[in-house]
Design a protein around this motif. Structure first.
Motif, PDB file in Angstrom:
ATOM      1  N   ILE A 858       0.845  -1.206   0.000  1.00  0.00           N
ATOM      2  CA  ILE A 858       0.000   0.000   0.000  1.00  0.00           C
ATOM      3  C   ILE A 858       0.875   1.248   0.000  1.00  0.00           C
ATOM      4  N   ILE A 862       1.087   4.319  -2.750  1.00  0.00           N
ATOM      5  CA  ILE A 862       0.910   5.732  -2.402  1.00  0.00           C
ATOM      6  C   ILE A 862       2.124   6.540  -2.833  1.00  0.00           C
ATOM      7  N   THR A 897      -9.319  -1.948  -5.002  1.00  0.00           N
ATOM      8  CA  THR A 897      -8.082  -1.396  -4.458  1.00  0.00           C
ATOM      9  C   THR A 897      -7.057  -1.163  -5.544  1.00  0.00           C
ATOM     10  N   HIS A 900      -6.779   1.966  -8.108  1.00  0.00           N
ATOM     11  CA  HIS A 900      -6.106   3.195  -7.702  1.00  0.00           C
ATOM     12  C   HIS A 900      -4.589   3.018  -7.652  1.00  0.00           C
ATOM     13  N   LEU A1132      -5.618   3.532   7.056  1.00  0.00           N
ATOM     14  CA  LEU A1132      -5.734   2.456   6.074  1.00  0.00           C
ATOM     15  C   LEU A1132      -7.188   2.033   5.876  1.00  0.00           C
ATOM     16  N   TYR A1135      -8.807   4.523   3.634  1.00  0.00           N
ATOM     17  CA  TYR A1135      -8.442   4.248   2.238  1.00  0.00           C
ATOM     18  C   TYR A1135      -9.364   3.189   1.631  1.00  0.00           C
ATOM     19  N   ARG A1136      -9.604   2.103   2.413  1.00  0.00           N
ATOM     20  CA  ARG A1136     -10.465   1.044   1.885  1.00  0.00           C
ATOM     21  C   ARG A1136     -11.893   1.558   1.652  1.00  0.00           C
ATOM     22  N   GLU A1139     -11.951   3.622  -1.535  1.00  0.00           N
ATOM     23  CA  GLU A1139     -11.830   2.750  -2.718  1.00  0.00           C
ATOM     24  C   GLU A1139     -13.152   2.062  -3.044  1.00  0.00           C
ATOM     25  N   THR A1170      -3.667  11.451   0.995  1.00  0.00           N
ATOM     26  CA  THR A1170      -5.032  11.039   0.662  1.00  0.00           C
ATOM     27  C   THR A1170      -5.593  11.890  -0.472  1.00  0.00           C
ATOM     28  N   TYR A1173      -3.597  10.830  -3.658  1.00  0.00           N
ATOM     29  CA  TYR A1173      -3.817   9.458  -4.101  1.00  0.00           C
ATOM     30  C   TYR A1173      -5.188   9.286  -4.740  1.00  0.00           C
ATOM     31  N   PHE A1174      -6.191   9.945  -4.174  1.00  0.00           N
ATOM     32  CA  PHE A1174      -7.553   9.817  -4.691  1.00  0.00           C
ATOM     33  C   PHE A1174      -8.004  11.083  -5.420  1.00  0.00           C
TER      34      PHE A1174
END
Length: 1640
Positions: A858, A862, A897, A900, A1132, A1135-1136, A1139, A1170, A1173-1174
């Motif tokens: 992970i 990132i 997951t 991304h 974390l 993040y899930r 996603e 964050t 990443y997204f």
């Protein structure tokens, strides 16, 4: 055949031995034939000996009367052809002839008639191809080089004759060989070119005649060429032969051998005079006229060799070390000097293509965790670093100022000691003497992105003096500077930070103390700036007086009195004794420390100090007595000191004493920390050791610790370590907190590697679990920010990996293992590098834990997506690291997951097989046995003894991994159905690794069971409630399982929707953990632990951690809590959720755990990563939730951004002023200033526009909610994510841009517009000379055909509405300057790749819209002037008011690429691709100017370098290709500005640049080999075929043809690869070793 001489060929053959080999026979026959025509003697050995016994007079007479007449020259060819018929091997005869002829040229060069014959014979034989130039020239040059070497060495005369020496060279003769001096000749082939192996005998030794100063007599009565006369006779002859050889078609290797020899002659033309210490001159008395004549021949040969019409040798060869013109004493010769100037002009053109615009402004900003490099520019533009380079930088030069600019910026922002150690050189006084010669300058190609430049001690000393003068600026005069505080408290904090760094410099020997004192005293005496009357410098020197480097320098000083006088001159503030009460602590320290220093020097040398201080000594003695009296009162108990709460006077006195008598005050502090006594504590372990737990005291406040002397701080921290780590005592929490605060206050001086360092010092203590737990708690909950600041996260993770690998298989070590694992997760998420575990422990494996392997994947995703991989060496280990992770992990990531993930990582993981079904099948096979056993073992009626006996009897070991899964299935939501005490004891008996396996198996079995029951009609809600209740019991009620690993296991199964539902139910719907977290956050207090006054209350281990995590030994805890274990888990899980498009739930989770996340060691980095990443997938509501979770008072967000985000309509477009203010904030707080003074209107070179702007600070990061300059000088740990303030400002700007709504192209357009915009001048504005400057015009056609016009500014059309109401001064506000361009490039490089595509498109649009880029109708000179003005550095363009949007855009591209991580550099190709087809020569030049500076960085990547070469060839083919769309009138004359040589300058310069690029690839791999890779040459060959035929010959050496290319001919495998490629092409396959050809 009959000859007039009587012997002829028959006579020559008659001298051949009957039993000799054919090769020797041929050599002897050829030798005798040439001797015959040259009139040389061929007598036997006995005749030679008899003649030696005769008198010299008789011998001369006999030789004159008996000498045979040689045959006529025209008969030579017939005799040689007859000789051919006698030898069947023609090739052997040819090689023998070449060897003999090369030897004779050397021997007979003094004799004009013999020379004429040899030249005639050589011409005849070469015409008939009986001699080949390509094999003859290397033999000749080697013979000449050997002769010259022996002649210059002036060897003693020998008695050997030329004939005997030549016979020995040929291997056999009628006379035996005599001894001759062996002269090792330097090889003609350098590291660039290697000559082929010849079949002839090596002539590098035993080829020379007798060596005498004036020559000796040979057997034929002539003189032998030797000594300095070789220059007069031999070199002109060889030049004639070489000129004749160049008329033929020579192979490239032979041509290069000729060039090397000619350049060697030119470089050594004055060797004799230079050796004698004379200045060479040209006069008629010593034969220098002839020397000049052959020099002219050499120059003509060089011109012929580098003639672009023939392309015998690439021009790049003259720039190579082996064949470079290097003459110390230049002759007064115009032709040679003209050649030298041309070489330097061409070299400067190469440097121009590789050097970035505004190169002198490129400098590390210390605004990122990855410290970029500062390198110096080499002669060809290549980056260099090294000790020799740093010491060779002349004072006052542009590179010197650039180095000082970097050092001054570093001293202001205080980067870690790790950076300083990499870049600073020790002072000559402390430098260790190394054997051998100094290492040559190193080309910074392999690790360009790492700090690679060394700063000399001279540079460091000057920068330190500059910083001291900045800090000595009076406070009332400091308002104009952003690098010194305007308050007394802020200025004192700056001095404390600088003192720590200064102490580190002095201790490490980076500064010569005596030189520093001299320079500082000189600056004070200069009086060119105001200086406040204070004793700060005296206090600073008192910090280092105890260092060994300082005491050694003072003891060896020959000017002790003068040095002492200078030291005392810094004591500028005197205060009477009666005025020393009611002072601030720092004021008292500054007042008393000078007196203490003087008294110390006075005790050493009273006479000298009385002479220097005069009548002030009694005042100093009185102050010393006052200090002694106060301390005596403390020792007697008359004054009771509470070190946790001292008044100002007591704190000031303690500070003074720490600078004078550190040991007593240190002992007093340690006594106070132990003043509450200790209580016996029986260790619950198997050893039963008694430990003394020290009772709690308050920790020392950070204010007190900051003022202690650095010497005492070092002593105090060592004393505390003596209590903490030997294992005999359990220290109080206050003592441990004091230890941590000391490390934070003095990060440069006191930092140490705790795991390795403490292991070496306290090996026995750390072997005890309690001490190891203490160390891990300090690291996990206190020192992660310090290690991140010191750039030591990766090293710490290596150390933790060793602990984990050792402990994970030990039964019962759950507390130590889980704490180390939690620390490992925090470290991995804080790391921005690729991590590869090395097998360092003997017999240990490299297997990491399953949890950490998943987190590493992970974190890799990132890092690669949000920041990129900075270095090429990190890319090299990326694949091995992934292989290591995947080999030790069984996990498969879900599609949601991986969508991304970056493409590289997604491709590796997408084909990974899912082994869950196989595991479920194994569970189903063992389920009956497991459940039967557990019913008996976990029955409430049975005790633990029965359970253990039953397990042993049933041989349950093969089913241990199903223990937790079976217990959960057996419980099925009913807690009373199982014996949880037995279950907890059984789990403790497992190893930590087995517990982890049990948890992951339990999660998979649970999710499978839920799916099965759903198929049978059960309600999902009921099933999830029962499962959640069972998990809550195991994690929080009974505390049997580690909750953090359980939650991560559930979140990793996000492809099953029930998994995330269980996670949310456990964290949000159930109250167990939520209430516990809230209670612990309240009891814990504020997140700034260094501000907590204490005393601390030690919690019971089971109360703080739970039954499982507390372990069986119950060692006391310090900072550990169960809620803190969730800090790395919550991000974390968020993040899930994102996603899986559960953004609302993620927002709820953020809000519920907001108080806990405030304690996160990298909270701001989590928000930043964050958002990046997204990016594009986050709703505005979640973005606002992420931002509100931060402590906004610590983050310098701009007011405009906060109003925009919190407004009713955050989707509105922000105005241009916002982006300009954003960049201006970076200029003010991040970019190193171009001058020492921020208020000056010009830079160090008088350049306007480089001064810092005083724009509205409320609109720029760094000055929004913060207090401006005061924030700059905070200690690193006071920032939200500890680090330099420049890091915080840059990351804040990144967060602001990432928080703006998409599309990203709109943001990029605004930024580019703010950076490169050139405003329209007001009416009647004039430039230099009173003329209107057309460069500043943004629309219309140019008024002058020689000046460019800027294209439309970016974003003018789409944002016109937002700027309609702007005032007239807003245009000037948007005026670009070079530092704004640098800030914009830095900022864009920090953004994710989603922004880069828009940046490439916008810059390509700006370039293509420029009128002169596509104009093919104007004259070449006009276009040359346009391009020349455009590519000026913006610094100089601003000075001359010649700025253009295209020039600024080019500088922006360079600044952007300089800050890009390595794996993102390939995106720069898009800038060129989007401009294709290239429509003009000027456009082509601009494309090369964009990509040129990238070449030094791309060399080490074979694939990326090949793609870049292919791209450059492709754009060249757009203009000069066979199918080019450019009009046919595009001739070489249009590109004469790049290389002023013949009529095809641009293509020639491109050839030079391409040659240099290919050879840089060579240097990046091995400087000794010097051959480009075969696949690179094959790529070039394919690319050149696309060019026009009249240009292809310019690239003949960059091809894979061994017959035309130097590089191909000298490569050992090129011929074989070329043959394989042809076979592959015939078979319609791709050639081997040339996979990159497909990019063309």
């Amino acid at each position: 055949m009959e000859l007039s001489s009587g012997g002829g060929v028959s006579g020559a053959v008659a001298n051949v031995g009957n039993g000799a080999p054919a090769a020797q026979n041929a050599r002897v026959a050829v030798q005798d034939l040439f001797n015959l025509y040259l009139g040389r003697s061929t007598t036997s050995k006995s005749d030679a000996i008899s003649r030696e016994q005769q008198s010299s007079k008789l011998r001369r007479k006999m030789s004159a009367t008996n000498r045979p007449q040689p045959p006529k020259d025209e008969n030579f060819l017939a005799d040689y052809q007859e000789l051919q018929t006698m030898f069947a091997d023609a090739e052997q005869l040819r090689s023998s002839t070449e060897a003999v002829l090369a030897m004779l040229v050397v021997q007979c060069s003094y004799h004009s008639l013999q020379v004429e014959f040899l030249l005639s014979a050589l011409q005849t034989l070469t015409k008939l191809n009986l001699i080949r130039w390509d094999t003859f020239l290397p033999l000749l040059l080697r013979a000449v080089s050997a002769c010259e070497t022996a002649g210059l060495q002036q060897a003693p005369p020998a008695t050997s004759t030329p004939a005997s020496v030549a016979s020995h060279m040929l291997g056999n003769s009628t006379t035996p060989p005599l001894s001759a001096p062996a002269s090792p000749a330097p090889p003609l082939s350098s590291s660039l070119i290697a000559s082929p192996t010849h079949s002839a005998v090596d002539t590098s030794s035993n080829i020379l005649p007798s060596n005498t100063a004036t020559g000796s007599t040979n057997g034929s009565g002539g003189k032998i060429v030797s000594g300095p006369r070789v220059v007069t006779w031999l070199r002109p002859l060889v030049c004639k032969i070489l000129q004749a050889a160049l008329e033929a078609e020579l192979k490239p290797v032979a041509c290069y051998d000729v060039l090397v020899q000619i350049v060697s002659w030119i470089n050594q033309w004055d060797l004799r005079s230079a050796t004698a210490g004379e200045r060479p001159s040209v006069n008629k008395d010593d034969g220098r006229v002839e020397s000049t004549a052959w020099l002219h021949d050499c120059v003509e040969l060089i011109w012929a060799l580098i003639d672009e019409g023939k392309c015998r040798v690439p021009f790049y060869a003259l720039l190579h070390d082996r064949s470079q013109l290097k003459i110390e004493h230049w002759p007064e010769d115009e032709l040679l000097f003209a050649l030298f100037l041309e070489v330097h002009r061409r070299r400067d053109k190469i440097s121009l293509h590789i050097q970035m615009l505004d190169h002198h402004l490129h400098c590390p900003t210390f605004a990122t965790l990855r410290m970029t490099a500062l390198t110096y520019v080499g002669s060809l533009g290549e980056p260099l670093h090294g000790e020799d380079v740093a010491n060779a930088i002349p004072r006052g030069s542009l590179e010197w100022e650039r180095a000082l600019r970097c050092l001054r910026h570093a001293l202001r922002f205080n980067p870690s000691a790790d950076w300083w150690k990499k870049v600073l050189l020790s002072a000559p006084r402390y430098r260790q003497q190394t054997q051998g010669q100094a290492a040559p300058p190193r080309a910074a190609l392999i690790s360009l992105t790492q700090p690679a430049s060394e700063f000399s001690a001279d540079m460091t000393c000057e920068a330190v003096v500059d910083r001291i003068m900045e800090l000595m600026t009076p406070i009332n005069a400091a308002s104009s500077s952003a690098y010194v505080s305007m308050t007394e408290a802020g200025r004192w904090q700056e001095w404390l930070i600088f003192a720590d760094l200064f102490y580190f410099f002095m201790r490490s020997g980076y500064i010569d103390f005596l030189e520093f004192i001299d320079r500082l005293a000189a600056r004070f005496a200069r009086g060119d700036q105001p200086v406040m009357r204070s004793n700060h410098v005296t206090w600073l020197l008192a910090q280092v007086f105890r260092l060994e480097t300082v005491t050694a320098a003072l003891s060896s000083d020959s000017k002790k009195l003068e040095t002492a006088q200078k030291i005392l001159s810094f004591h500028m503030a005197e205060r009477p004794v009666d005025q020393t009460t009611n002072l601030a602590p720092q004021t008292m320290l500054l007042d008393f420390v000078g007196s203490s220093q003087i008294l110390r020097l006075w005790s050493i040398n009273r006479a000298m100090m009385e002479q220097l201080t005069g009548n002030r000594m009694p005042e100093h003695i009185q102050k010393g007595k006052q200090i002694d009296e106060w301390w005596k009162q403390v020792l007697k108990g008359e004054r009771v000191l509470d070190y946790s709460n001292l008044d100002d006077k007591s704190m000031g006195m303690v500070w003074v004493l720490s600078h004078t008598v550190s040991q007593p005050i240190c002992e007093a502090v340690m006594a106070w920390l132990n003043s509450k006594g200790a209580a016996d504590y029986m260790s619950p372990g198997q050893t039963g050791d008694r430990l003394a737990i020290i009772h709690e005291t308050r920790p020392l406040p950070i204010v007190l610790l900051s003022g202690l002397s650095l010497h005492m701080s070092s002593r105090l921290i060592n004393n505390i370590e003596e209590v903490m780590f030997p294992g005999q005592h359990v220290p109080s929490i206050g003592m441990v907190e004091t230890y941590v605060r000391l490390l934070l206050v003095v990060p440069q001086t006191l930092f140490r590697h705790h795991v390795n360092g403490m292991m070496q010092r306290y090996q026995q203590g750390l072997a005890k679990p309690g001490v190891s737990l203490l160390l891990l708690e300090i690291l996990n909950y206190r020192l992660i920010p310090l290690y991140r600041y010191q750039n030591k996260i990766k090293q710490l993770l290596f150390d933790i990996a060793k602990i984990l690998i050792t402990v994970k298989t030990k039964r019962g070590e759950h507390r130590l293992f889980r704490l180390a694992e939690n620390l490992g997760i925090n470290l991995i998420l804080s790391m921005r590098d690729v991590f590869l575990i090395k097998k360092e422990l003997k017999g240990a494996s490299t297997e990491f834990t399953e949890t950490l392997n998943r987190v590493m994947v992970i974190n890799l995703a990132i890092t690669m997506k949000t920041r990129g991989i900075q270095d090429f060496d990190q890319l090299v280990i990326l694949q091995p690291a992934l292989e290591q992770i995947l080999a030790n992990s069984q996990h498969t990531w879900s599609e949601k997951t991986m969508r991304h993930f970056p493409p590289t990582l997604r491709d590796v993981l997408s084909g990974r097989p899912d082994k869950r079904q196989q595991m479920i099948q194994q569970w189903q096979a063992a389920e009956a046995t497991v459940m039967h056993t557990l019913r008996a073992v976990l029955s409430p009626a049975h005790d633990l003894a029965y359970a253990m006996t039953t397990l042993n009897a049933m041989n349950f070991s093969q089913h241990r991994q199903y223990l937790c899964a079976g217990a959960l299935m057996l419980m099925d939501g009913h807690l009373e159905s199982i014996n949880t005490a037995n279950l907890g004891r059984l789990i403790k008996e497992l190893s930590p690794e087995e517990v982890t396996t049990n948890i992951y198996t339990m999660v998979d079995v649970l999710l499978h069971n839920i799916q099965m029951q759903l198929q049978h009609g059960h309600l999902a809600h009921d099933l999830l409630l029962r499962a959640s209740a069972g998990l809550a019991v195991l994690m929080w009620t009974q505390e049997i399982l580690p909750f953090d690993i359980t939650l991560l296991a559930l979140a990793d199964r996000d492809d099953d929707t029930n998994a995330l539902r269980l996670v949310i139910g456990l964290l949000l719907d159930r109250p167990e953990f939520l209430q516990r977290m809230q209670h612990q956050c309240v009891s814990r207090g504020q997140q700034e632990h260094w501000m907590q006054p204490g005393p601390f209350q030690r919690l019971d281990p089971q109360q703080a951690l739970g039954q499982h995590l507390a372990g069986k030994d119950r060692y006391p805890i310090f900072f550990d809590e169960m809620s803190l274990r969730a800090l790395p888990v919550i991000p974390l899980i968020i993040y899930r959720l994102i996603e899986n498009d559960a953004t609302d739930t993620a927002e709820r989770l953020l809000f519920s755990y907001q108080r806990l996340l405030l304690h996160h060691p990298a909270q701001f980095s989590f928000v930043r990563d964050t958002l990046a990443y997204f990016y594009g997938s986050l709703p505005t509501k979640l973005i606002v939730g992420l931002l509100r979770g931060l402590d906004l008072n610590k983050i310098p967000f701009s007011e405009a951004f906060l109003q925009h985000v919190g407004g009713q309509n955050p989707g509105n477009i922000l105005p241009h002023e916002y982006y300009h203010n954003l960049l201006q904030g970076l200029v003010n707080k991040v970019i190193p200033p171009s001058s020492k003074s921020r208020t000056s209107a010009a830079g160090p070179d008088g350049l306007p526009g480089l001064a810092r702007s005083g724009s509205n600070r409320s609109q720029a990061p760094g000055s929004g909610n913060a207090t401006g300059a005061a924030e700059v000088h905070k200690v690193f740990y006071q920032h939200i994510d500890p680090g330099t303030y420049s890091q915080l400002v840059l990351e804040t700007a990144v967060v602001e841009l990432l928080s703006l709504p998409p599309p990203s192209t709109q943001v990029v357009t605004m930024l580019v517009n703010a950076a490169v915009r050139v405003p329209s001048p007001p009416a009647h504005s004039t430039g230099s000379g009173g003329l209107v400057n057309p460069c500043l015009s943004t629309v219309g056609t140019p008024r002058s055909p020689l000046l460019p016009t800027s294209p439309t500014n970016a974003g003018d059309n789409q944002n016109a509405a937002s700027n309609t109401g702007a005032a007239s001064n807003s245009v000037n506000l948007l005026t670009s300057c070079p530092l704004v361009i640098q800030a914009c490039g830095l900022l864009l490089a920090q953004l994710p790749t989603a922004f880069h595509g828009g940046f490439y498109s916008e810059t390509a649009r700006i370039i293509k819209e420029c009128w002169w880029v596509s104009d093919t109708t104007r004259a070449p000179k006009e276009m040359d002037a346009v391009f020349g003005h455009t590519v000026w550095d913006p610094t100089w363009a601003v000075q001359d008011e010649m700025s253009s949007v295209v020039g600024n855009t080019l500088a922006l591209l360079h600044a952007f690429s300089a800050n890009l991580p390595f794996d993102w550099l390939e995106g720069m190709h898009s800038v060129i691709t989007l401009q294709r087809p290239i429509s003009s020569v000027a456009h082509l030049r601009l494309a090369f100017r964009i990509m040129g500076p990238l070449l030094p960085r791309l060399v080490i990547s074979r694939t990326l370098f090949a793609k870049t070469l292919a791209l450059l060839f492709t754009v060249m083919a757009d203009v000069f290709g066979r199918n080019s769309v450019v009009s046919a009138n595009c001739e070489a004359a249009e590109i004469s500005d790049l290389v002023d040589f013949l009529e095809q300058e641009l293509m020639n310069c491109v050839v030079v640049v391409r040659h240099h690029a290919v050879m840089m690839e060579t240097q990046g791999i091995s400087s000794a080999v010097g051959k480009p890779r075969p696949e690179t040459l094959m790529l070039c060959s394919k690319a050149v075929e696309r060019l026009r035929p009249d240009l292809q010959h310019l690239f003949r050496h960059l091809s894979a043809d061994v017959n035309t290319s130097i590089y191909a001919a000298t490569h050992p495998k090129m011929a074989q690869l070329q043959q394989q490629a042809q076979q592959a092409l015939q078979a319609h396959q791709r050639p081997p070793q040339s996979t990159m050809l497909t990019v063309i």
